[in-house]
Design an enzyme around this catalytic site. Structure first.
Site, PDB file in Angstrom:
ATOM      1  N   HIS A 160     -10.139  -5.623  10.128  1.00 37.43           N
ATOM      2  CA  HIS A 160     -10.906  -5.340   8.911  1.00 37.43           C
ATOM      3  C   HIS A 160     -12.156  -4.522   9.210  1.00 37.43           C
ATOM      4  CE1 HIS A 160      -8.319  -8.546   7.492  1.00 37.43           C
ATOM      5  NE2 HIS A 160      -8.688  -8.310   6.255  1.00 37.43           N
ATOM      6  N   GLU A 196       0.804  -1.220   0.000  1.00 38.17           N
ATOM      7  CA  GLU A 196       0.000   0.000   0.000  1.00 38.17           C
ATOM      8  C   GLU A 196       0.838   1.272   0.000  1.00 38.17           C
ATOM      9  OE1 GLU A 196      -2.689  -3.239   1.070  1.00 38.17           O
ATOM     10  OE2 GLU A 196      -0.682  -2.665   1.776  1.00 38.17           O
TER      11      GLU A 196
END
Length: 334
Positions: free
Chosen positions: A139, A70
């Site tokens: 998450h 990322e």
């Protein structure tokens, strides 16, 4: 676009993820500088299928599958924006973008200023976030609380297919870096949206339900918990005004202020964490600007300051539920 004009347009029914996809396709057809980066955004079509079919339509270079890195591909997106492209960076899950926090804060938000205006950073950072159904703590992040303090960064949260498409198109066209928050549990919402092109203002809140007794400010998934609570409240004789703030940074204080001047009571409902969340910033802004119009203390319902549990019953207990909203309004309106 005012709601009264929506009914005059030819419309088609889409799911929220399809509305986002329509926005991407339309903007990529219109502007060859628009491109998409991210993990599995290409031939797989994205983790929630927002980019499905785009690689076949626009090629592998404009819809670029990246490694699981990322920080690298977000930094690449910033560099691409500096050189004239309009990249859209997808985080497969918004929690993963914590790995790119340096690029988002020190680069995205600040380069226009630190370069003396030599560079614009027209980048969109988007992806699924929020508390899903048993996705576990890592998450279930709500990164709006992390990103709100970054200078130069705009933040918006979509909640319907209509505003998802309109906000996406506006974000892509913006000269500023924009973070678009999408909730994992809203992708399959269905709504009819106009066939004609439209955009939504990035700085405007949406009046969801006019009312007289209390202003309820919310966004994203909590919009639906609030509207569920509103049905109960109406049956109990209350008339709540519901505003989807949509713009998390900056706040639309014009719309919010006009509502407060009418109702004189405020309830903030968010899925963000209570400590350092959007609700805390919004409450501060209301106190600074509209203190004299308040007839009761501002109440804020937020998620619990704990890692989101995996167990479904515990997960529900950490997030604001409609019954809590009803009880809060009853308390405010006493």
């Amino acid at each position: 676009m005012p709601d009264c004009f929506k009914v005059l347009l030819c419309r088609h029914e889409v799911l929220l993820f399809e509305a986002l996809r329509e926005a991407l396709i339309e903007e990529m057809k219109e502007d060859p500088t628009v491109c998409v980066f991210g993990e599995d955004v290409g031939h797989y079509g994205g983790s929630y299928k927002v980019t499905k079919g785009l690689a076949e339509m626009f090629g592998d270079l404009r819809v670029l599958d990246t490694p699981i890195a990322e920080n690298s591909f977000t930094g690449m997106g910033v560099g691409a924006a500096m050189k004239g492209l309009r990249p859209i960076v997808e985080g497969m899950n918004m929690g993963f973008l914590l790995l790119a926090y340096n690029q988002i804060s020190n680069n995205c938000g600040m380069l226009h200023y630190t370069s003396g205006g030599q560079f614009k950073i027209p980048i969109v950072i988007r992806g699924p976030g929020g508390v899903g159904r048993q996705l576990g703590a890592e998450h279930s992040q709500r990164l709006e609380s992390y990103f709100q303090s970054i200078p130069g960064l705009q933040m918006v949260a979509c909640s319907t297919p209509y505003n998802a498409k309109g906000l996406m198109k506006a974000a892509i066209r913006s000269e500023n870096p924009v973070v678009l928050f999408e909730h994992v549990l809203l992708y399959n919402l269905k709504e009819k949206i106009p066939d004609e092109e439209y955009i939504c203002c990035l700085e405007e809140a949406e009046m969801v339900r006019p009312g007289e007794h209390v202003t309820i400010l919310t966004y994203s998934r909590m919009r639906y918990h609030v509207m569920q609570a509103a049905k109960t409240l109406v049956n109990k004789g209350y008339d709540p005004e519901v505003i989807d703030i949509r713009s998390l940074k900056p706040f639309d204080l014009h719309t919010i202020g006009n509502s407060i001047k009418k109702t004189h009571r405020v309830l903030i409902v968010e899925e963000c964490m209570r400590t350092g969340g959007i609700g805390a910033s919004l409450r501060s802004a209301i106190i600074d600007n509209f203190w004299d119009y308040l007839d009761a203390p501002i109440m804020c319902l937020s998620s619990q300051d704990v890692p989101t549990p995996y167990a479904a019953t515990l997960e529900d207990a950490t997030v604001v539920q409609p019954a809590q909203i009803v009880a809060a309004v009853e308390q405010i309106c006493q």
